[in-house]
Design a protein around this motif. Sequence first.
Motif, PDB file in Angstrom:
ATOM      1  N   ARG A   1       0.803  -1.212   0.000  1.00 24.82           N
ATOM      2  CA  ARG A   1       0.000   0.000   0.000  1.00 24.82           C
ATOM      3  C   ARG A   1       0.844   1.274   0.000  1.00 24.82           C
ATOM      4  O   ARG A   1       0.349   2.337  -0.322  1.00 24.82           O
ATOM      5  N   SER A   2       2.105   1.183   0.406  1.00 20.63           N
ATOM      6  CA  SER A   2       2.935   2.381   0.486  1.00 20.63           C
ATOM      7  C   SER A   2       3.372   2.827  -0.904  1.00 20.63           C
ATOM      8  O   SER A   2       3.394   2.060  -1.845  1.00 20.63           O
ATOM      9  N   GLU A   3       3.732   4.087  -0.980  1.00 26.41           N
ATOM     10  CA  GLU A   3       4.117   4.647  -2.279  1.00 26.41           C
ATOM     11  C   GLU A   3       5.592   4.690  -2.461  1.00 26.41           C
ATOM     12  O   GLU A   3       6.417   4.801  -1.714  1.00 26.41           O
TER      13      GLU A   3
END
Length: 90
Positions: free
Chosen positions: A88-90
């Motif tokens: 989910r992290s960018e």
Amino acid sequence: MILIEKALLLIIILRIFSGSIEIAAAMLMLKFNDLEKAFYINTLLALVGPSILIITTGIALFGLAEKISLTRMICLFSGIILILISLRSE
């Protein structure tokens, strides 16, 4: 005759099901021949993969509950949570 544990059989069936979904998605991408639709299909696949990972790991841990210590179980689930956070992290 080969005996297979119920938990192992369930994991195998889930993985075959997951692989079938992946192949069906690839065939749909090929059929539609559209980058935008392929992107949407791929996004849906991003939901299937982690779900199967969590379910199969849970089944395996439940099947191995007598053989694995609580500390190892916590470490395994923590690893899964970190994998999901990293997705989910960018």
